[in-house]
Write a protein that holds these residues in place. Structure first.
Motif: not given
Length: 243
Positions: A54, A56, A69, A73, A81, A83, A99
């Motif tokens: 992901y 994000l 997030g 999770r 993840i 960011y 992350p």
């Protein structure tokens, strides 16, 4: 590989998509890249599919990237993840989501590509497969896609994140012996004599059992509750960061 990108700014969403597409093409990675301009749309996608990666945004008016997030999770502990944001002050808050990296906009291509390479390495490390003998022949699945499996009438039923259910032929020996290789993976635990679950796919734990991300309920044997609860909490907290 499934990659999901969420950013409420159309120009930023397009830019991230272009960079990620350039990376996967340059590295000959077979990837399905989906974009979302609203967190709710991404969460609806997560209810039926699970992305492995992901990307994000942090600052969105409808839901922060940290909140998004955390919701991801709750459904999947193992996905990666990344960011991307214009606001460095949210970096500390993002630790709760574990992350892989926190990149500032405007995104530097080399930093994003380095982070994507690290994400791919981690994802590949988790891509352990399992071959199952079914009535229609041998079926190979990624164990990361298993939500839980259940022992029913001398066969084992595998419930996958895609919604698919795969059932073995009659197995020889005990269920515990049959799933011993699955239990060797740190993500799996046996809370009941007839069930094994993927702890990264748990949505909620109660005294009676686990509610899985698919909505299914898996019971916990009363005599195993304390041990199972402790093992699950240790799994969930293993990457927690104390500040």
């Amino acid at each position: 590989m499934r990659i999901a990108i969420c950013d409420d700014m159309p120009d930023q969403l397009e830019k991230i998509y272009e960079l990620v597409s350039e990376y996967v093409q340059a590295n000959h990675i077979n990837a399905d890249i989906k974009t979302f301009s609203h967190p709710d749309n991404l969460l609806r996608y997560c209810e039926s599919e699970n992305a492995q990666l992901y990307v994000l945004d942090i600052v969105m008016p409808m839901m922060s990237g940290v909140q998004l997030g955390q919701e991801i999770r709750n459904l999947d502990r193992e996905s990666q993840i990344i960011y991307v944001t214009t606001a460095p002050e949210f970096a500390l808050d993002s630790f709760s989501v574990h992350p892989l990296n926190y990149l500032l906009k405007p995104i530097q291509k080399d930093k994003l590509f380095d982070t994507l390479s690290l994400a791919i390495t981690k994802i590949k490390a988790d891509e352990v497969s399992l071959t199952i003998k079914t009535k229609n022949g041998l079926h190979t699945i990624s164990i990361a896609s298993v939500i839980y499996c259940e022992y029913v009438k001398h066969a084992v039923k595998y419930v996958l994140a895609s919604g698919e259910i795969i059932e073995t032929t009659t197995i020889k020996g005990s269920f515990s012996d049959y799933i011993s290789s699955l239990l060797a993976d740190k993500r799996f635990i046996q809370p009941h004599s007839a069930f094994v679950i993927n702890m990264s796919r748990v949505q909620r734990l109660t005294r009676d059992g686990f509610t899985m991300c698919s909505g299914a309920f898996v019971p916990i044997s009363g005599k195993l509750f304390t041990q199972v609860k402790n093992n699950y909490l240790n799994f969930r907290l293993k990457d927690e960061v104390t500040i």
